[in-house]
Write a protein that holds these residues in place. Structure first.
Motif, PDB file in Angstrom:
ATOM      1  N   LEU A 130      14.524  14.617 -47.346  1.00 43.61           N
ATOM      2  CA  LEU A 130      14.924  13.458 -48.139  1.00 43.61           C
ATOM      3  C   LEU A 130      15.553  12.367 -47.271  1.00 43.61           C
ATOM      4  O   LEU A 130      15.232  11.184 -47.414  1.00 43.61           O
ATOM      5  CB  LEU A 130      15.889  13.923 -49.244  1.00 43.61           C
ATOM      6  CG  LEU A 130      16.549  12.865 -50.103  1.00 43.61           C
ATOM      7  CD1 LEU A 130      16.583  13.315 -51.548  1.00 43.61           C
ATOM      8  CD2 LEU A 130      17.961  12.599 -49.626  1.00 43.61           C
ATOM      9  N   GLU A 283      18.937  20.588 -51.336  1.00 42.58           N
ATOM     10  CA  GLU A 283      18.430  21.071 -52.618  1.00 42.58           C
ATOM     11  C   GLU A 283      19.271  22.180 -53.238  1.00 42.58           C
ATOM     12  O   GLU A 283      18.756  23.179 -53.695  1.00 42.58           O
ATOM     13  CB  GLU A 283      16.981  21.547 -52.464  1.00 42.58           C
ATOM     14  CG  GLU A 283      16.111  20.452 -51.884  1.00 42.58           C
ATOM     15  CD  GLU A 283      14.651  20.764 -52.004  1.00 42.58           C
ATOM     16  OE1 GLU A 283      14.206  20.911 -53.137  1.00 42.58           O
ATOM     17  OE2 GLU A 283      13.986  20.858 -50.971  1.00 42.58           O
ATOM     18  N   ASP A 330      16.550   9.875 -55.131  1.00 35.69           N
ATOM     19  CA  ASP A 330      17.007  11.013 -55.922  1.00 35.69           C
ATOM     20  C   ASP A 330      18.195  10.593 -56.802  1.00 35.69           C
ATOM     21  O   ASP A 330      18.484   9.401 -56.930  1.00 35.69           O
ATOM     22  CB  ASP A 330      17.339  12.217 -55.037  1.00 35.69           C
ATOM     23  CG  ASP A 330      16.999  13.522 -55.748  1.00 35.69           C
ATOM     24  OD1 ASP A 330      15.835  13.933 -55.692  1.00 35.69           O
ATOM     25  OD2 ASP A 330      17.891  14.097 -56.405  1.00 35.69           O
ATOM     26  N   HIS A 368      12.786  14.006 -56.167  1.00 39.21           N
ATOM     27  CA  HIS A 368      12.316  14.726 -54.975  1.00 39.21           C
ATOM     28  C   HIS A 368      12.224  16.225 -55.152  1.00 39.21           C
ATOM     29  O   HIS A 368      11.878  16.930 -54.201  1.00 39.21           O
ATOM     30  CB  HIS A 368      13.242  14.469 -53.788  1.00 39.21           C
ATOM     31  CG  HIS A 368      13.221  13.072 -53.279  1.00 39.21           C
ATOM     32  ND1 HIS A 368      12.411  12.664 -52.240  1.00 39.21           N
ATOM     33  CD2 HIS A 368      13.905  11.980 -53.664  1.00 39.21           C
ATOM     34  CE1 HIS A 368      12.609  11.382 -52.001  1.00 39.21           C
ATOM     35  NE2 HIS A 368      13.516  10.938 -52.855  1.00 39.21           N
ATOM     36  N   THR A 369      12.598  16.723 -56.298  1.00 38.64           N
ATOM     37  CA  THR A 369      12.544  18.189 -56.431  1.00 38.64           C
ATOM     38  C   THR A 369      12.530  18.619 -57.886  1.00 38.64           C
ATOM     39  O   THR A 369      13.043  17.926 -58.761  1.00 38.64           O
ATOM     40  CB  THR A 369      13.736  18.865 -55.724  1.00 38.64           C
ATOM     41  OG1 THR A 369      13.544  20.276 -55.732  1.00 38.64           O
ATOM     42  CG2 THR A 369      15.064  18.563 -56.407  1.00 38.64           C
ATOM     43  N   ASN A 475       4.484  10.603 -50.391  1.00 38.17           N
ATOM     44  CA  ASN A 475       5.288  10.357 -49.184  1.00 38.17           C
ATOM     45  C   ASN A 475       4.419  10.016 -47.977  1.00 38.17           C
ATOM     46  O   ASN A 475       3.222  10.290 -47.953  1.00 38.17           O
ATOM     47  CB  ASN A 475       6.092  11.624 -48.830  1.00 38.17           C
ATOM     48  CG  ASN A 475       7.310  11.817 -49.714  1.00 38.17           C
ATOM     49  OD1 ASN A 475       7.942  12.868 -49.691  1.00 38.17           O
ATOM     50  ND2 ASN A 475       7.669  10.814 -50.492  1.00 38.17           N
ATOM     51  N   TYR A 564      12.243  29.378 -50.977  1.00 36.29           N
ATOM     52  CA  TYR A 564      10.974  28.882 -51.517  1.00 36.29           C
ATOM     53  C   TYR A 564      10.016  28.433 -50.410  1.00 36.29           C
ATOM     54  O   TYR A 564       8.804  28.394 -50.609  1.00 36.29           O
ATOM     55  CB  TYR A 564      11.199  27.770 -52.555  1.00 36.29           C
ATOM     56  CG  TYR A 564      11.353  26.365 -52.005  1.00 36.29           C
ATOM     57  CD1 TYR A 564      10.235  25.620 -51.621  1.00 36.29           C
ATOM     58  CD2 TYR A 564      12.599  25.767 -51.893  1.00 36.29           C
ATOM     59  CE1 TYR A 564      10.369  24.335 -51.129  1.00 36.29           C
ATOM     60  CE2 TYR A 564      12.743  24.489 -51.410  1.00 36.29           C
ATOM     61  CZ  TYR A 564      11.619  23.777 -51.023  1.00 36.29           C
ATOM     62  OH  TYR A 564      11.752  22.505 -50.532  1.00 36.29           O
ATOM     63  N   GLU A 663       7.461  23.002 -53.413  1.00 37.89           N
ATOM     64  CA  GLU A 663       7.722  21.947 -52.427  1.00 37.89           C
ATOM     65  C   GLU A 663       7.204  20.632 -53.000  1.00 37.89           C
ATOM     66  O   GLU A 663       6.006  20.476 -53.207  1.00 37.89           O
ATOM     67  CB  GLU A 663       6.999  22.263 -51.114  1.00 37.89           C
ATOM     68  CG  GLU A 663       7.365  21.338 -49.959  1.00 37.89           C
ATOM     69  CD  GLU A 663       8.782  21.587 -49.443  1.00 37.89           C
ATOM     70  OE1 GLU A 663       9.721  20.953 -49.960  1.00 37.89           O
ATOM     71  OE2 GLU A 663       8.929  22.426 -48.535  1.00 37.89           O
ATOM     72  N   ALA A 664       8.117  19.694 -53.243  1.00 35.42           N
ATOM     73  CA  ALA A 664       7.712  18.462 -53.905  1.00 35.42           C
ATOM     74  C   ALA A 664       6.608  17.760 -53.108  1.00 35.42           C
ATOM     75  O   ALA A 664       5.566  17.387 -53.648  1.00 35.42           O
ATOM     76  CB  ALA A 664       8.910  17.547 -54.076  1.00 35.42           C
ATOM     77  N   SER A 665       6.842  17.580 -51.836  1.00 34.25           N
ATOM     78  CA  SER A 665       5.810  16.975 -51.003  1.00 34.25           C
ATOM     79  C   SER A 665       5.732  17.667 -49.656  1.00 34.25           C
ATOM     80  O   SER A 665       4.711  18.208 -49.260  1.00 34.25           O
ATOM     81  CB  SER A 665       6.118  15.481 -50.795  1.00 34.25           C
ATOM     82  OG  SER A 665       5.368  14.969 -49.710  1.00 34.25           O
ATOM     83  N   GLY A 666       6.873  17.652 -48.940  1.00 33.02           N
ATOM     84  CA  GLY A 666       6.847  18.003 -47.532  1.00 33.02           C
ATOM     85  C   GLY A 666       6.467  16.751 -46.767  1.00 33.02           C
ATOM     86  O   GLY A 666       5.709  15.899 -47.269  1.00 33.02           O
TER      87      GLY A 666
HETATM   88  C1  OX2 Z   1      12.896  16.999 -50.191  1.00 29.41           C
HETATM   89  C2  OX2 Z   1      11.778  17.838 -50.794  1.00 29.41           C
HETATM   90  O1  OX2 Z   1      12.125  19.187 -50.805  1.00 29.41           O
HETATM   91  C3  OX2 Z   1      10.520  17.666 -49.947  1.00 29.41           C
HETATM   92  O2  OX2 Z   1       9.447  18.360 -50.521  1.00 29.41           O
HETATM   93  C4  OX2 Z   1      10.177  16.195 -49.824  1.00 29.41           C
HETATM   94  O3  OX2 Z   1       9.116  16.017 -48.910  1.00 29.41           O
HETATM   95  C5  OX2 Z   1      11.377  15.407 -49.350  1.00 29.41           C
HETATM   96  O4  OX2 Z   1      12.487  15.634 -50.182  1.00 29.41           O
HETATM   97  C6  OX2 Z   1      11.108  13.916 -49.328  1.00 29.41           C
HETATM   98  O5  OX2 Z   1      10.592  13.492 -50.538  1.00 29.41           O
HETATM   99  N1  OX2 Z   1      16.322  17.240 -51.233  1.00 29.41           N
HETATM  100  N2  OX2 Z   1      15.385  17.277 -50.315  1.00 29.41           N
HETATM  101  C7  OX2 Z   1      14.193  17.087 -50.899  1.00 29.41           C
HETATM  102  O6  OX2 Z   1      14.407  16.949 -52.187  1.00 29.41           O
HETATM  103  C8  OX2 Z   1      15.761  17.045 -52.368  1.00 29.41           C
HETATM  104  C9  OX2 Z   1      16.462  16.918 -53.651  1.00 29.41           C
END
Ligand code: OX2
Length: 833
Positions: A130, A283, A330, A368-369, A475, A564, A663-666
C-alpha cells in the motif's frame, strides 16, 4: 534587497559542467557539513552530493509550486498514511537525466558513485504494497505532469529494521533521520493546529444563527516537511508534504512554576508522540487510540493546508471540489470526509447541504483489501473522547444517509444495520469504510478480480445503492525505479533494440516480441540475467555467509509475511523436493535457490513462526552434504525497497501463491515479470491480468479459483482428507511434526502443523498437489533454456499495462477529471523594490 542578478536554471551554483558539479560537492561538504574531504565520512560525501542534486531540481520544484498555486488548475491530493518512496538520490539522477555527468564528476573527485548511492538510508514510511503503491503513483503523477501533492505523516521511526537471530525475527528501531535528511525542507511558517479531546457546546451568533463550538482538551501543532518528487525528463516536480506533530507550547509554565517539571513536559511528549512511529501492521488493524490520533492529525493538517492554498486564489470554498481531487488511500484517511464537513460547517459557516455537495464531489476512495482483520472500525467511546465534534458530524452524516436508505429500501431494517456508519451489532463502532463510501463519488478496487469482489462481498449493499460509484483501477508500478534504475543492464539491452520510448510509454515494450525469436538476442538476454544473479549471489554470500550457485534457478518470494500469502506453502514444496532428492540422488531436476524476504508484524505469532520455519528448513537443507548446491534456502533479512531493487532483476521464478480471493492485487508480481521472471501463481489479484497479458503459455498457473475456494469452504473443508489421501503431503507434514527441522523438538512447529491439519484457513493442503505438479513443470521448462528465455522476453514485452503511468491515467480520466499542466522553466529575477 534587490538584485538584478537572476537565479538561473544553470549558473555557477547549479550548472552541469563537470567542474561546476565537482565544486558544488566540495562546497556543500565544506559549508553544509562543515568538513574537509580528508576528514569526511561516506555519509558526509553522500549528503554533499545529495544537496548538489537538490540544488539542481529546486528551480523546477519552485516553478511547479508557483504554476500550480497561480493557475486555476485542479490538483490531485493523495492522502496516505504511508509513502514507501525508497532512496531518492539515484532516482532523481535518472529523472533529471544527469546520471552520467554526475557519475563522471563524482569519479573525477576520487569518489565512488555506487558507494554514495548506497549510503542513503531509505525512508521506511510504509509497511508494504500500500505504501509502495503511493510512491509509484507520486512518481507517475510527476512524470505525467499532473499537479499533485502527496499528504502523509513524517514518522520519526519508520518500519523497523529486521535482523534474524537464531532464525527468529528481531525488530530494531529504524532511525532513518539520525544522520540528516537532505531531501526535505521544513515549512514551519505553514504550520497548522489540530484539536483533540474536550467537549462541544452550542452557541448562537450575532445573526441569530445556531452553531457548535469545539472546546478542545488540548491542541497540537502540525509542521509540514516537503520532499520533491521529480518526474521522468519533465520539468514537473511535485511535493510530498509530510506532517510532524509538536506541542503548541513546549512547557506548561504554570506547572513548571509549582515545581512539577515532569508534568510540565508531559504535554510536549504526548504531542510529539503522534508522529513518532509507524504502526508496523500490514493488513491488521491495531485499535489503539494513538493510531486514530495519527490519522486525524494528518488529515486535519492536510485539509487545512488545501483550504489555505485554495483561499490564496479564490474568494471562498464554493468551488473547492473543482480545484481539488482528494484520493483516500484505503480507510486510514477516511475521517477526512467528516473533517472537511466540520471545517466547512463550523469554521467557514456553510449550510449543511451545500457543504455536503462539496465534500461528495471532492473525495474518492480506494479499497486495498477484503481481509476482515484489516477493516478499520473504532469503538465509539474512543472516537467520541478523542474527537467529540467529529463524531457529532458523523452522526449527522449518518442520520441523513439512513433517510436515503429508507427511501431506496423501504421497511428493510436489515439494510439500515448493514449500511449504517455505526456498527451496533455489539459494542458500538464507527466503520471507516462506510464513512469513506458515503463521502466519495468513486470507490475503486485495485485489480479487476478484487474490484468485482468488493462489489460482491464487503461493499455489496453500497453497490446496490450506488452502482455507478464503483469502478476498478488496476495497480501499476513505475518502470523508472523498477526497471531503469534497478536493472540497468536489461534496460540498456532493451533500449538498444527498440529505443528508449518505453521508459515513458511502457506499451512500446511490445516491440520486443519479435526478438523472442532471435537467438543472439536471447543469448544477450540470458547474459543480462546471469550478471545480476551473480551480483545477488555475492550479496547473499556477504550478508548471510551462504554460497549459492548462480547458475541455479532463482526461485524468489519477497513480500510481507502473512498466512494468506502462503510462504509456508512454498516451504512445503521445498521439503517435498528435499525428500525426493534424498530418496533419489539421481533425480533429474535443475538446481534451485529459494530466496525469501519479508517482515512479520511484531505481534503476529504465526508470521513470526513462519520465518523461523523457513530458516530452520534452510539450516537442514543447506548443510546436508548429499544435497550440495542443488538446493539452497536463503532468508535475507530486512527486505525493503533498496533490497527489492536488487532481488527482482535476479529472479527466474516469481512466487505469487496467495489463496485465490485474498490478495487484492499485488505489485511485486508486476516488478518480477517486468524483469523477466516467470510467474508461478494462483488466479488471484493482478495475477489474473498478468496472465491474460503475457499469455497462459507463459505463466505457471495452479490452485483453486475464488469460486472453488468459496464452494469448498461452504461444503465444510476438512484438510485432513488431503493429508490422508496424498502420501507425499503426509510424509512432509509428518517430517515437520517429528522435529526433523527443529533439532528433534516436535513442539517448535506444532502450531504450524496443527493449524494446517485442523483448520487451514488458507487452504494450503487443498492446493498442495496442484502446486507441486506445477513446480515440476517449472523444473522441466527451466531445462530448456532457449524456450525459457523466449517466455521471459515475452513476459517483459507484454507488461505495458502494468506501468503506474497507465494506472494514474485511469484515475485522471475516470475519477479525478484532471489535466496535465506543463511547467515552464524561468530564471528567477527579483522584482524592483
Ligand atoms: C495491499 C494489498 O494487500 C495488495 O494486494 C495491494 O497490491 C497493495 O495493497 C496495493 O494496492 N494494506 N496493504 C494492502 O492493503 C492494505 C489494507
Amino acid at each position: 534587497m534587490v538584485s538584478q542578478n537572476p537565479i538561473k536554471i544553470e549558473d555557477d551554483r547549479t550548472g552541469l559542467e563537470i567542474q561546476t558539479l565537482r565544486r558544488a560537492i566540495l562546497d556543500n561538504l565544506f559549508y553544509i557539513q562543515g568538513k574537509f574531504p580528508e576528514i569526511a565520512t561516506k555519509n558526509d560525501f553522500y549528503l554533499a552530493l545529495a544537496y548538489t542534486i537538490r540544488d539542481r531540481l529546486l528551480q523546477r520544484w519552485l516553478n511547479t509550486m508557483q504554476t500550480e498555486i497561480k493557475n486555476d488548475v485542479k490538483k490531485v491530493c493523495y492522502l496516505s498514511a504511508e509513502f514507501l518512496v525508497g532512496p531518492h538520490l539515484e532516482n532523481n539522477l535518472i529523472n533529471l537525466g544527469i546520471a552520467e555527468k554526475v557519475k563522471q564528476a563524482v569519479t573525477e573527485s576520487g569518489l565512488n558513485i555506487k558507494e554514495l548511492i548506497e549510503a542513503e538510508e531509505e525512508p521506511g514510511l510504509g509497511n508494504g504494497g500500500l505504501g509502495r503503491l503511493a510512491a509509484c503513483y507520486m512518481d507517475s503523477l510527476s512524470s505525467l505532469e499532473v499537479p499533485a501533492i502527496g499528504y502523509g505523516i513524517r514518522y520519526e521511526f519508520g518500519i523497523f529494521d529486521q535482523e534474524i537471530k537464531d532464525g527468529w525475527q528481531v525488530e530494531i528501531t529504524d532511525k532513518w533521520l539520525q544522520y540528516g535528511n537532505p531531501w526535505e525542507i521544513a515549512r514551519p511558517e505553514a504550520s497548522v493546529t489540530v484539536n483533540f479531546g474536550g467537549y462541544t457546546e452550542p452557541y448562537t451568533d450575532g445573526h441569530n444563527q445556531f452553531h457548535v463550538r469545539w472546546v478542545p482538551g488540548y491542541v497540537v501543532k502540525g509542521i509540514p516537511y516537503d520532499t520533491p518528487i521529480t518526474g521522468y525528463k519533465v520539468n514537473t516536480v511535485n511535493t510530498m508534504r509530510l506532517w510532524r506533530s509538536e506541542a503548541c507550547e513546549s512547557f506548561d509554565f504554570q506547572r513548571f512554576n509549582v515545581g512539577d517539571y515532569y508534568g510540565a513536559v508531559d504535554d510536549k511528549v504526548n504531542s510529539e508522540n503522534i508522529t513518532k512511529v509507524l504502526y508496523p501492521n500490514d493488513e491488521q488493524i491495531e485499535g489503539k487510540e494513538l493510531r486514530l490520533r495519527q490519522q486525524y492529525f494528518f488529515v486535519s493538517c492536510s485539509l487545512q493546508d488545501m483550504i489555505r492554498i485554495h483561499l490564496l486564489n479564490n474568494p471562498n470554498l464554493d468551488n473547492f471540489h473543482e480545484q481539488w481531487a482528494v484520493q483516500l488511500n484505503d480507510t486510514h484517511p477516511a475521517v477526512a470526509v467528516a473533517e472537511l464537513m466540520r471545517l466547512l460547517v463550523d469554521i467557514y459557516e456553510y449550510e449543511w447541504g451545500k457543504a455536503w455537495n462539496i465534500v461528495e464531489k471532492t473525495f474518492a476512495y480506494t479499497n486495498h483489501t477484503l481481509l476482515p482483520e484489516a477493516l478499520e472500525k473504532w469503538p465509539i467511546e474512543i472516537f467520541g473522547n478523542l474527537l467529540p465534534r467529529v463524531l457529532e458530524v458523523i452522526y449527522e452524516i449518518n442520520r441523513r444517509f439512513l433517510d436515503q436508505v429508507r427511501i431506496k429500501f423501504p421497511n428493510d431494517d436489515g439494510k439500515i444495520s448493514t449500511l449504517s456508519i455505526i456498527d451496533e451489532s455489539g459494542e458500538r463502532y464507527v466503520r471507516m469504510a462506510h464513512l469513506a463510501c458515503i463521502g466519495s463519488h468513486h470507490i475503486n478496487g485495485v485489480a479487476e478480480l478484487h474490484s468485482q469482489l468488493v462489489k460482491d462481498t464487503i461493499l455489496h449493499d453500497f453497490y446496490l445503492l450506488w452502482p455507478q460509484k464503483f469502478t476498478n483501477v488496476t495497480n501499476g508500478v513505475t518502470p523508472r525505479r523498477w526497471m531503469v534504475q534497478s536493472n540497468p543492464r536489461l534496460s540498456k539491452l532493451i533500449t538498444s533494440k527498440i529505443g528508449d520510448g518505453w521508459i515513458k510509454n511502457l506499451q512500446e515494450l511490445k516491440q520486443l516480441e519479435r526478438y523472442a525469436e532471435d537467438q543472439t538476442f536471447r543469448q544477450q538476454w540470458r547474459e543480462a540475467k546471469q550478471f545480476v544473479k551473480q551480483d545477488l549471489a555475492n550479496y547473499i554470500q556477504e550478508k548471510v555467509g551462504i554460497t549459492v550457485n548462480p547458475e541455479s534457478l532463482f526461485d524468489v518470494q519477497v513480500k510481507r509475511i502473512h498466512e494468506y500469502k502462503r510462504q509456508h506453502l512454498n516451504v512445503l514444496h521445498i521439503i517435498t523436493l528435499y525428500k525426493q532428492m534424498k530418496s533419489n540422488p539421481n533425480l533429474d531436476v535443475p538446481p534451485r535457490t529459494f530466496i525469501f524476504g519479508g517482515k512479520a508484524a511484531p505481534g503476529y505469532f504465526m508470521a513470526k513462526r513462519i520465518i523461523k520455519f523457513i530458516t530452520a528448513v534452510g539450516d537442514v537443507v543447506n548443510n546436508d552434504g548429499d544435497i550440495g548446491d542443488r538446493l539452497k534456502v536463503i532468508f535475507l533479512p530486512d527486505y525493503n525497497v533498496t533490497f527489492g531493487q536488487r532481488v527482482y532483476p535476479a529472479a527466474d521464478l516469481s512466487e505469487q501463491i496467495s489463496t485465490a480471493g485474498k490478495e487484492a492485487s499485488g505489485t511485486g508480481n508486476m516488478k518480477f515479470s517486468m524483469n523477466g521472471a516467470l510467474t508461478i501463481g494462483t488466479l488471484d489479484g493482478a495475477n489474473v491480468e498478468i496472465r491474460q497479458e503475457v499469455g497462459e503459455e507463459n505463466f505457471f498457473l495452479f490452485g483453486l479459483t475464488t469460486p472453488e475456494v468459496l464452494t469448498l469452504k461452504d461444503q465444510g473443508y476438512v484438510p485432513r482428507r488431503y493429508y490422508h489421501s496424498i502420501p507425499e503431503l503426509k510424509g512432509v507434514l509428518d517430517l515437520i511434526a517429528s522435529g526433523f527441522f527443529s533439532h528433534g523438538d516436535p513442539e517448535l512447529f506444532r502450531s504450524i502443523v496443527d493449524n494446517l491439519l485442523y483448520d487451514d484457513p488458507y487452504l494450503l493442503l487443498a492446493d498442495y498437489k496442484s502446486y507441486i505438479e506445477c513446480q515440476e513443470k517449472v523444473s522441466q521448462a527451466y531445462k530448456d533454456q532457449e524456450n525459457w528465455s523466449k517466455m521471459s522476453i515475452l513476459n517483459v514485452a507484454r507488461m505495458g499495462k502494468f506501468s503506474s503511468d497507465r494506472s494514474i491515467q485511469d484515475y485522471c480520466n475516470n475519477i479525478w477529471n484532471t489535466q496535465p499542466v506543463s511547467i515552464e522553466l524561468k530564471d528567477y529575477v527579483q522584482k524592483e523594490a
